[in-house]
Design a protein around this motif. Sequence first.
Motif, PDB file in Angstrom:
ATOM      1  N   LEU A  80     -11.219 -18.384   2.591  1.00  9.33           N
ATOM      2  CA  LEU A  80     -10.522 -17.108   2.510  1.00  9.33           C
ATOM      3  C   LEU A  80      -9.265 -17.226   1.657  1.00  9.33           C
ATOM      4  N   HIS A  81      -9.042 -16.240   0.808  1.00 14.35           N
ATOM      5  CA  HIS A  81      -7.918 -16.298  -0.135  1.00 14.35           C
ATOM      6  C   HIS A  81      -7.556 -14.876  -0.547  1.00 14.35           C
ATOM      7  N   GLY A  82      -6.283 -14.678  -0.859  1.00 21.27           N
ATOM      8  CA  GLY A  82      -5.823 -13.357  -1.259  1.00 21.27           C
ATOM      9  C   GLY A  82      -6.477 -12.820  -2.508  1.00 21.27           C
ATOM     10  N   LYS A  83      -7.001 -13.703  -3.365  1.00 22.09           N
ATOM     11  CA  LYS A  83      -7.621 -13.239  -4.607  1.00 22.09           C
ATOM     12  C   LYS A  83      -8.829 -12.353  -4.345  1.00 22.09           C
ATOM     13  N   PHE A  84      -9.402 -12.424  -3.146  1.00 20.67           N
ATOM     14  CA  PHE A  84     -10.607 -11.646  -2.863  1.00 20.67           C
ATOM     15  C   PHE A  84     -10.305 -10.176  -2.585  1.00 20.67           C
ATOM     16  N   TYR A  85      -9.047  -9.782  -2.781  1.00 20.56           N
ATOM     17  CA  TYR A  85      -8.747  -8.352  -2.822  1.00 20.56           C
ATOM     18  C   TYR A  85      -9.282  -7.722  -4.116  1.00 20.56           C
ATOM     19  N   ARG A  86      -9.788  -8.552  -4.993  1.00 22.26           N
ATOM     20  CA  ARG A  86     -10.462  -8.080  -6.198  1.00 22.26           C
ATOM     21  C   ARG A  86     -11.609  -9.027  -6.497  1.00 22.26           C
ATOM     22  N   PHE A  87     -12.522  -8.539  -7.314  1.00 20.30           N
ATOM     23  CA  PHE A  87     -13.537  -9.416  -7.876  1.00 20.30           C
ATOM     24  C   PHE A  87     -13.081  -9.845  -9.264  1.00 20.30           C
ATOM     25  N   PRO A  88     -13.552 -10.996  -9.739  1.00 20.78           N
ATOM     26  CA  PRO A  88     -13.093 -11.482 -11.050  1.00 20.78           C
ATOM     27  C   PRO A  88     -13.595 -10.614 -12.189  1.00 20.78           C
ATOM     28  N   ILE A  89     -12.815 -10.525 -13.254  1.00 21.32           N
ATOM     29  CA  ILE A  89     -13.335  -9.955 -14.493  1.00 21.32           C
ATOM     30  C   ILE A  89     -14.435 -10.910 -14.957  1.00 21.32           C
ATOM     31  N   PRO A  90     -15.666 -10.446 -15.039  1.00 19.33           N
ATOM     32  CA  PRO A  90     -16.776 -11.386 -15.238  1.00 19.33           C
ATOM     33  C   PRO A  90     -17.077 -11.641 -16.706  1.00 19.33           C
ATOM     34  N   LEU A  91     -18.066 -12.482 -16.906  1.00 14.59           N
ATOM     35  CA  LEU A  91     -18.613 -12.714 -18.233  1.00 14.59           C
ATOM     36  C   LEU A  91     -19.555 -11.580 -18.608  1.00 14.59           C
ATOM     37  N   SER A 103      -1.021 -11.735  -6.577  1.00 10.75           N
ATOM     38  CA  SER A 103      -0.439 -13.041  -6.920  1.00 10.75           C
ATOM     39  C   SER A 103       0.581 -13.491  -5.888  1.00 10.75           C
ATOM     40  N   ALA A 104       1.240 -12.536  -5.244  1.00  8.37           N
ATOM     41  CA  ALA A 104       2.308 -12.859  -4.296  1.00  8.37           C
ATOM     42  C   ALA A 104       1.800 -13.113  -2.875  1.00  8.37           C
ATOM     43  N   ILE A 105       0.509 -12.930  -2.618  1.00  6.56           N
ATOM     44  CA  ILE A 105      -0.018 -13.133  -1.271  1.00  6.56           C
ATOM     45  C   ILE A 105       0.157 -14.588  -0.862  1.00  6.56           C
ATOM     46  N   GLY A 143      -0.882 -17.541   1.574  1.00  7.12           N
ATOM     47  CA  GLY A 143      -1.919 -17.975   2.508  1.00  7.12           C
ATOM     48  C   GLY A 143      -2.976 -16.898   2.697  1.00  7.12           C
ATOM     49  N   THR A 144      -3.236 -16.590   3.968  1.00  5.05           N
ATOM     50  CA  THR A 144      -4.239 -15.570   4.279  1.00  5.05           C
ATOM     51  C   THR A 144      -3.603 -14.402   5.028  1.00  5.05           C
ATOM     52  N   THR A 145      -2.375 -14.103   4.656  1.00  2.00           N
ATOM     53  CA  THR A 145      -1.670 -12.964   5.246  1.00  2.00           C
ATOM     54  C   THR A 145      -1.836 -11.750   4.353  1.00  2.00           C
ATOM     55  N   ASP A 146      -2.328 -10.671   4.907  1.00  2.00           N
ATOM     56  CA  ASP A 146      -2.529  -9.450   4.124  1.00  2.00           C
ATOM     57  C   ASP A 146      -1.201  -8.950   3.567  1.00  2.00           C
ATOM     58  N   PRO A 147      -1.220  -8.384   2.365  1.00  2.00           N
ATOM     59  CA  PRO A 147       0.000  -7.786   1.818  1.00  2.00           C
ATOM     60  C   PRO A 147       0.398  -6.563   2.628  1.00  2.00           C
ATOM     61  N   SER A 148       1.668  -6.281   2.670  1.00  2.00           N
ATOM     62  CA  SER A 148       2.167  -5.131   3.425  1.00  2.00           C
ATOM     63  C   SER A 148       1.634  -3.829   2.832  1.00  2.00           C
ATOM     64  N   LYS A 149       1.367  -2.885   3.719  1.00  2.00           N
ATOM     65  CA  LYS A 149       0.901  -1.578   3.266  1.00  2.00           C
ATOM     66  C   LYS A 149       2.119  -0.754   2.871  1.00  2.00           C
TER      67      LYS A 149
END
Length: 553
Positions: free
Chosen positions: A526-537, A234-236, A238-244
Amino acid sequence: MKKNLFLQVVLPALVSIALLSCSDDNNESGGENGGGSSSSVTTRSEAEALANAVYGPLQTLSSSYTFLLESATETTISFEEVDDSKDGPQVSIFETTPSNWYAIKVFNRLYKSIGAANLAIEEISAANVSTSLTEADKNLFVARARFIRGYNYFQLVQLFGEVPLVLASNSTERSRASIDDVYTQVVTDLTEAYSGLPASDSNKSNPSQGAVNTILAKVYLTWGQNPITSDEISAISGTTDPSKPTVDTDKLQKAVEYANKVIDSGNYQLLADYNGIWGVSNENNAEVIFSIHHDGDGIDAQGNHQTHCGFTWPKSARTDPHISYADITLENRIPGDYDTRKLFSYATRVEYTDGVVDTLTWPVSIVRPGKWIHRINDGTYRAVDEQPNNIDHIDFRYAEVLLIKAEALFFLGRSSEALPLINQIRERAYGGHYEHGGRLTALTAEVLYNEWDYELAFEQKHWLNLVRWRTLLSQVKNTVPNYEYYKSEYQSAATIKEAFPELGNTVNAAFYARVYKHLHAKVDNLHGKFYRFPIPLSEDYTSLDVTPQNPGY
């Protein structure tokens, strides 16, 4: 065969079992914990059928992982359907939603396998010992079910983050457990499965102690690098990777220790011939540690479409493949002329037994994955005239164990110990040319990451790696704009023909214009949300009531 037992014995019993069943009790119960419940299992074959039921849902996922774990990176594009709003292309152009079929299929089928594992654990544990069902039989089949349940939760937590822990066949648990709780359950299941399994098995689709140690090594490698949380996503900006974050040294040390158990067992090895790893004739070889068995469409729950989707239309190079490499430059992703991984990972030309040749590159088509093309006598180029779906799906092989150990050592600050492991892999790849460009003298993060990419190209590891390293966003945005087909010349069929008039009608212009569209969409969407896939139907496209949804979806 496990598939036949599943179809003949267990499938009717499982038809009524949904993802989450009909009680509020989430505790493991019944026979396993001595609750006194009766069991319908009376013979070894019945127990084995229950244990083997866990594999049916997994057989349907061999290609689905490719669409998620390859398409959602810089390396591949999906042309599964003409319409880019379809499920495969949707992942490829970063427009994945909770109604995407591949997210739905993977999430729901993993839970169906977990449901089958829960039932097997309970029923077999509660069964009475007899001459037709020994205590050793019970221990083996419960161990197999536990192994698969732990393995499935490892897949789920990597792909979807916090997920419900459903640990009994009568559970309706929908609350998302913390990442640490899911990893703890993975470790519990795998370690409790260990003693009931053989050290190794000639059938690599049967869980073994070697497979347990391999997956635990990967679990601790991943867990030890502090998997990304919902809050971090949630805190990402733009398109900057979160810090390791700082690594957990205790967990990385465990990754080393479990990898050492596999290495020291002597049960596995790198094959001398890299191309000898794949193909029906090479199944269950000494490099494979765990696989999902496939007899092909119409025989198993579903044939291995990982083989089909990457090489969809033999002898029809101009027909859009379901999934393929994203650019011509990727055939040179592995540098040099002597690395055999380049030849077998990136297919640019295939000759068939009748002399027909597919030119899988500009201006006709695009570079394809070559590891699962059915070849004649496992030769370099000559292929059979069709692409059957009966190759076993290799989940883990020995080379990955060496990479796991090397990565753990690297992040523990022990690069000098990690380097020989990488060189061991490269020595196999370079063969007689190892001393002329194959041997590495230093190990950096970039070199380490590249070796994962070179060795395991198109083996459904890439997205997992980028997420673990927290480099997903930068890898896409810094790589894709440098691709050949990202250039303005490929914007449309008209611009392609204008830029390359000498090719006339030879060029497959509409195809390359579509590649251009996909590559630009990867960058634009490109978006930070793609660090996961959605909880699907659910599979009938209704809500599973698993909340909250992952950030951004």
